[in-house]
Design a protein around this motif. Structure first.
Motif, PDB file in Angstrom:
ATOM      1  N   GLY A   1      10.029   1.423   6.759  1.00  0.00           N
ATOM      2  CA  GLY A   1       9.336   0.586   7.713  1.00  0.00           C
ATOM      3  C   GLY A   1       8.447  -0.406   6.984  1.00  0.00           C
ATOM      4  N   PRO A   2       7.906  -1.403   7.692  1.00  0.00           N
ATOM      5  CA  PRO A   2       7.068  -2.412   7.025  1.00  0.00           C
ATOM      6  C   PRO A   2       5.884  -1.821   6.262  1.00  0.00           C
ATOM      7  CG  PRO A   2       7.658  -3.150   9.216  1.00  0.00           C
ATOM      8  CD  PRO A   2       8.132  -1.727   9.103  1.00  0.00           C
ATOM      9  N   GLU A   3       5.180  -0.851   6.867  1.00  0.00           N
ATOM     10  CA  GLU A   3       4.014  -0.274   6.194  1.00  0.00           C
ATOM     11  C   GLU A   3       4.430   0.451   4.924  1.00  0.00           C
ATOM     12  OE1 GLU A   3       1.526   2.019   8.787  1.00  0.00           O
ATOM     13  OE2 GLU A   3       2.105   0.801  10.510  1.00  0.00           O
ATOM     14  N   GLU A   4       5.506   1.238   5.018  1.00  0.00           N
ATOM     15  CA  GLU A   4       5.971   1.962   3.839  1.00  0.00           C
ATOM     16  C   GLU A   4       6.425   0.997   2.750  1.00  0.00           C
ATOM     17  OE1 GLU A   4       8.141   5.935   5.159  1.00  0.00           O
ATOM     18  OE2 GLU A   4       8.848   4.200   6.327  1.00  0.00           O
ATOM     19  N   ALA A   5       7.144  -0.043   3.137  1.00  0.00           N
ATOM     20  CA  ALA A   5       7.634  -1.011   2.158  1.00  0.00           C
ATOM     21  C   ALA A   5       6.481  -1.713   1.463  1.00  0.00           C
ATOM     22  CB  ALA A   5       8.552  -2.029   2.842  1.00  0.00           C
ATOM     23  N   GLN A   6       5.444  -2.046   2.208  1.00  0.00           N
ATOM     24  CA  GLN A   6       4.295  -2.731   1.615  1.00  0.00           C
ATOM     25  C   GLN A   6       3.528  -1.810   0.680  1.00  0.00           C
ATOM     26  OE1 GLN A   6       2.036  -4.493   4.822  1.00  0.00           O
ATOM     27  NE2 GLN A   6       3.838  -5.555   5.615  1.00  0.00           N
ATOM     28  N   ARG A   7       3.367  -0.542   1.077  1.00  0.00           N
ATOM     29  CA  ARG A   7       2.660   0.390   0.197  1.00  0.00           C
ATOM     30  C   ARG A   7       3.433   0.606  -1.101  1.00  0.00           C
ATOM     31  NH1 ARG A   7       1.249   3.138   5.082  1.00  0.00           N
ATOM     32  NH2 ARG A   7       3.089   4.489   4.895  1.00  0.00           N
ATOM     33  N   ALA A   8       4.748   0.710  -0.994  1.00  0.00           N
ATOM     34  CA  ALA A   8       5.557   0.944  -2.181  1.00  0.00           C
ATOM     35  C   ALA A   8       5.515  -0.236  -3.149  1.00  0.00           C
ATOM     36  CB  ALA A   8       7.003   1.231  -1.769  1.00  0.00           C
ATOM     37  N   ALA A   9       5.277  -1.439  -2.634  1.00  0.00           N
ATOM     38  CA  ALA A   9       5.305  -2.651  -3.464  1.00  0.00           C
ATOM     39  C   ALA A   9       3.921  -3.140  -3.859  1.00  0.00           C
ATOM     40  CB  ALA A   9       6.044  -3.767  -2.726  1.00  0.00           C
ATOM     41  N   ALA A  10       2.875  -2.376  -3.527  1.00  0.00           N
ATOM     42  CA  ALA A  10       1.523  -2.932  -3.559  1.00  0.00           C
ATOM     43  C   ALA A  10       0.849  -2.960  -4.919  1.00  0.00           C
ATOM     44  CB  ALA A  10       0.631  -2.161  -2.581  1.00  0.00           C
ATOM     45  N   GLY A  11       1.341  -2.215  -5.914  1.00  0.00           N
ATOM     46  CA  GLY A  11       0.605  -2.077  -7.172  1.00  0.00           C
ATOM     47  C   GLY A  11       0.103  -3.374  -7.786  1.00  0.00           C
ATOM     48  N   PRO A  12       0.983  -4.249  -8.276  1.00  0.00           N
ATOM     49  CA  PRO A  12       0.529  -5.516  -8.876  1.00  0.00           C
ATOM     50  C   PRO A  12      -0.249  -6.380  -7.891  1.00  0.00           C
ATOM     51  CG  PRO A  12       2.818  -5.070  -9.435  1.00  0.00           C
ATOM     52  CD  PRO A  12       2.441  -4.080  -8.387  1.00  0.00           C
ATOM     53  N   LEU A  13       0.097  -6.284  -6.612  1.00  0.00           N
ATOM     54  CA  LEU A  13      -0.571  -7.113  -5.617  1.00  0.00           C
ATOM     55  C   LEU A  13      -2.033  -6.698  -5.448  1.00  0.00           C
ATOM     56  CD1 LEU A  13      -0.074  -9.426  -3.687  1.00  0.00           C
ATOM     57  CD2 LEU A  13       0.657  -7.767  -1.960  1.00  0.00           C
ATOM     58  N   LEU A  14      -2.297  -5.403  -5.502  1.00  0.00           N
ATOM     59  CA  LEU A  14      -3.684  -4.935  -5.405  1.00  0.00           C
ATOM     60  C   LEU A  14      -4.506  -5.430  -6.587  1.00  0.00           C
ATOM     61  CD1 LEU A  14      -3.115  -1.281  -4.151  1.00  0.00           C
ATOM     62  CD2 LEU A  14      -3.927  -3.244  -2.827  1.00  0.00           C
ATOM     63  N   GLU A  15      -3.910  -5.422  -7.769  1.00  0.00           N
ATOM     64  CA  GLU A  15      -4.606  -5.946  -8.950  1.00  0.00           C
ATOM     65  C   GLU A  15      -4.904  -7.435  -8.787  1.00  0.00           C
ATOM     66  OE1 GLU A  15      -2.280  -5.085 -12.372  1.00  0.00           O
ATOM     67  OE2 GLU A  15      -2.288  -2.905 -12.042  1.00  0.00           O
ATOM     68  N   GLU A  16      -3.952  -8.174  -8.227  1.00  0.00           N
ATOM     69  CA  GLU A  16      -4.154  -9.604  -8.000  1.00  0.00           C
ATOM     70  C   GLU A  16      -5.235  -9.846  -6.962  1.00  0.00           C
ATOM     71  OE1 GLU A  16      -3.674 -13.821  -7.644  1.00  0.00           O
ATOM     72  OE2 GLU A  16      -3.479 -12.336  -9.233  1.00  0.00           O
ATOM     73  N   GLU A  17      -5.273  -9.027  -5.916  1.00  0.00           N
ATOM     74  CA  GLU A  17      -6.332  -9.148  -4.916  1.00  0.00           C
ATOM     75  C   GLU A  17      -7.709  -8.949  -5.549  1.00  0.00           C
ATOM     76  OE1 GLU A  17      -5.413  -6.382  -1.770  1.00  0.00           O
ATOM     77  OE2 GLU A  17      -5.010  -8.077  -0.447  1.00  0.00           O
ATOM     78  N   ALA A  18      -7.798  -7.935  -6.418  1.00  0.00           N
ATOM     79  CA  ALA A  18      -9.074  -7.674  -7.090  1.00  0.00           C
ATOM     80  C   ALA A  18      -9.476  -8.859  -7.956  1.00  0.00           C
ATOM     81  CB  ALA A  18      -8.966  -6.402  -7.929  1.00  0.00           C
ATOM     82  N   ARG A  19      -8.492  -9.483  -8.623  1.00  0.00           N
ATOM     83  CA  ARG A  19      -8.793 -10.667  -9.441  1.00  0.00           C
ATOM     84  C   ARG A  19      -9.325 -11.794  -8.576  1.00  0.00           C
ATOM     85  NH1 ARG A  19      -7.374 -15.538 -10.486  1.00  0.00           N
ATOM     86  NH2 ARG A  19      -5.803 -15.527  -8.836  1.00  0.00           N
ATOM     87  N   CYS A  20      -8.707 -12.011  -7.414  1.00  0.00           N
ATOM     88  CA  CYS A  20      -9.153 -13.080  -6.523  1.00  0.00           C
ATOM     89  C   CYS A  20     -10.569 -12.829  -6.016  1.00  0.00           C
ATOM     90  CB  CYS A  20      -8.182 -13.218  -5.354  1.00  0.00           C
ATOM     91  SG  CYS A  20      -6.574 -13.904  -5.795  1.00  0.00           S
ATOM     92  N   GLU A  21     -10.847 -11.603  -5.638  1.00  0.00           N
ATOM     93  CA  GLU A  21     -12.184 -11.281  -5.145  1.00  0.00           C
ATOM     94  C   GLU A  21     -13.227 -11.476  -6.233  1.00  0.00           C
ATOM     95  OE1 GLU A  21     -11.858  -7.354  -3.637  1.00  0.00           O
ATOM     96  OE2 GLU A  21     -10.637  -7.933  -1.897  1.00  0.00           O
ATOM     97  N   GLU A  22     -12.892 -11.058  -7.449  1.00  0.00           N
ATOM     98  CA  GLU A  22     -13.823 -11.257  -8.554  1.00  0.00           C
ATOM     99  C   GLU A  22     -14.012 -12.747  -8.840  1.00  0.00           C
ATOM    100  OE1 GLU A  22     -16.520 -10.535 -11.531  1.00  0.00           O
ATOM    101  OE2 GLU A  22     -15.734  -9.178  -9.990  1.00  0.00           O
ATOM    102  N   GLY A  23     -12.917 -13.495  -8.768  1.00  0.00           N
ATOM    103  CA  GLY A  23     -13.016 -14.938  -8.981  1.00  0.00           C
ATOM    104  C   GLY A  23     -13.894 -15.606  -7.948  1.00  0.00           C
ATOM    105  N   GLU A  24     -13.782 -15.195  -6.687  1.00  0.00           N
ATOM    106  CA  GLU A  24     -14.633 -15.756  -5.629  1.00  0.00           C
ATOM    107  C   GLU A  24     -16.095 -15.436  -5.883  1.00  0.00           C
ATOM    108  OE1 GLU A  24     -14.092 -17.802  -3.376  1.00  0.00           O
ATOM    109  OE2 GLU A  24     -12.034 -17.683  -2.651  1.00  0.00           O
ATOM    110  N   ARG A  25     -16.377 -14.197  -6.293  1.00  0.00           N
ATOM    111  CA  ARG A  25     -17.767 -13.826  -6.573  1.00  0.00           C
ATOM    112  C   ARG A  25     -18.332 -14.644  -7.726  1.00  0.00           C
ATOM    113  NH1 ARG A  25     -15.843  -8.540  -5.278  1.00  0.00           N
ATOM    114  NH2 ARG A  25     -15.358  -8.130  -7.470  1.00  0.00           N
ATOM    115  N   GLU A  26     -17.531 -14.832  -8.761  1.00  0.00           N
ATOM    116  CA  GLU A  26     -17.998 -15.625  -9.911  1.00  0.00           C
ATOM    117  C   GLU A  26     -18.264 -17.068  -9.501  1.00  0.00           C
ATOM    118  OE1 GLU A  26     -15.051 -15.203 -12.897  1.00  0.00           O
ATOM    119  OE2 GLU A  26     -15.590 -13.132 -13.401  1.00  0.00           O
ATOM    120  N   LEU A  27     -17.385 -17.626  -8.677  1.00  0.00           N
ATOM    121  CA  LEU A  27     -17.586 -19.003  -8.224  1.00  0.00           C
ATOM    122  C   LEU A  27     -18.849 -19.130  -7.374  1.00  0.00           C
ATOM    123  CD1 LEU A  27     -13.950 -20.070  -7.310  1.00  0.00           C
ATOM    124  CD2 LEU A  27     -15.335 -20.942  -9.194  1.00  0.00           C
ATOM    125  N   GLU A  28     -19.057 -18.170  -6.480  1.00  0.00           N
ATOM    126  CA  GLU A  28     -20.257 -18.199  -5.644  1.00  0.00           C
ATOM    127  C   GLU A  28     -21.520 -18.087  -6.482  1.00  0.00           C
ATOM    128  OE1 GLU A  28     -19.747 -15.091  -2.851  1.00  0.00           O
ATOM    129  OE2 GLU A  28     -18.109 -16.078  -1.758  1.00  0.00           O
TER     130      GLU A  28
END
Length: 344
Positions: free
Chosen positions: A192-219
């Protein structure tokens, strides 16, 4: 600074319930003869998921100097995607094109030198192709895709932002495309969509963390810049601005030459000169500051809405960030106020 992106959305990693944009594919592979050809359309899922993956702006590193900042924004997908079953094998096929909006700015010292926005066009996106196989073009707003390699018509600021986007946009894009392709394979396998997203999430979660850190640094960097800028402003400007904001009336000649003013300070000043605040000002001296062409746009907008109705002379000499275009823009000021004398 560039225009802000859309508000933050739920985690792109897909934890919890799938966001409403990523529609569950219809007709899952259940039952039937797995040895016969079956196909279902995954493009509606792609459309919704791409919108989720780019629901918040994606900051790019920019130039080492910190003068150029750029972000990726909304994304649209074109093409087709299917989940297939054939001879006992379940797999996804996709042939996509992406259009990703971007925006950026160039700031030198206190002044916003220029802004740019446009689109990143990416073709030949398939499960087997990586960024090196994609066909990529970066266009500036108003520029045709076929002219993407020609920077002769761009301003220096536009060209700098465009180069940053061309050099840095593919890495975060590849993470999101990779996650999407893995999700499509998961859907094709019957997840299902939720299962597929969880299975594929590893690199994406790391990228999300990078974006959040980048936003904090910019602010944080922006807050430090504003604080340092405020402290560096001469008392003459701070006192004049405080008096105007307090409703103390404006002098006939408002002299703010050599105050190190940038476009932001001018914007604050013009707000204080709106309505009755600017009545009586006959001369405004802004010579030898750090104003850019944007300052002339701000002045034109203020005068067009009635600010400083008695203004007869505007002095702008000695602002090194004004370009040749400033003369044309100054002529526009004289259209707004026919009796206004502008010194450039």
């Amino acid at each position: 600074a560039p225009a802000p992106g859309p508000p933050p959305a739920a985690s792109a990693g897909g934890s919890g319930a799938a966001a409403p944009g990523a529609a569950a594919p219809e007709g899952p592979f259940q039952g039937g003869d797995a040895w016969h050809w079956q196909e279902r359309d995954l493009k509606p899922y792609v459309d919704g998921r791409v919108a989720e993956l780019f629901a918040r702006r994606v900051p790019l590193p920019g130039e080492p100097s910190g003068e150029v900042r750029a972000f990726l924004g909304r994304c649209e997908a074109f093409g087709e995607a299917f989940g297939n079953t054939r001879r006992g094998r379940r797999f996804a096929i996709a042939s996509l094109g992406l259009r990703v909006e971007w925006a950026g700015s160039v700031r030198v010292g206190p002044s916003l030198v220029g802004e740019a926005k446009g689109a990143l066009h990416v073709d030949d996106v398939t499960p087997d192709n990586g960024p090196g196989d994609w066909e990529v073009a970066v266009t500036v707003l108003g520029q045709h895709k076929d002219d993407a390699a020609d920077e002769a018509q761009l301003t220096a600021a536009e060209a700098r932002v465009k180069r940053v986007v061309a050099q840095q946009a593919l890495a975060p894009l590849a993470v999101r495309v990779g996650a999407l392709m893995r999700e499509l394979q998961g859907l094709a396998q019957g997840l299902g969509p939720e299962e597929a997203q969880r299975a594929a999430a590893g690199p994406l979660l790391e990228e999300e963390a990078r974006c959040e850190e980048g936003e904090r640094e910019l602010e944080a960097a922006e807050a430090r810049r504003r604080d340092l800028r405020e402290r560096a402003l001469p008392a003459r400007f701070r006192d004049a601005l405080a008096a105007l904001e307090a409703g103390g009336g404006a002098p006939r000649e408002l002299g703010l030459a050599r105050c190190g003013l940038g476009d932001e300070e001018l914007e604050r000043l013009l707000r204080a000169l709106e309505g009755e605040g600017g009545r009586g000002v006959a001369a405004l001296d802004l010579e030898h500051n750090a104003l850019s062409n944007r300052a002339l746009q701000l002045l034109a907008a203020a005068l067009a809405t009635g600010a400083m109705p008695d203004l007869r002379r505007l002095r702008l000499r000695g602002n090194p960030n004004l370009t040749e275009m400033a003369a044309t823009m100054a002529a526009g000021l004289r259209v707004v106020r026919r009796d206004l004398e502008v010194d450039l």
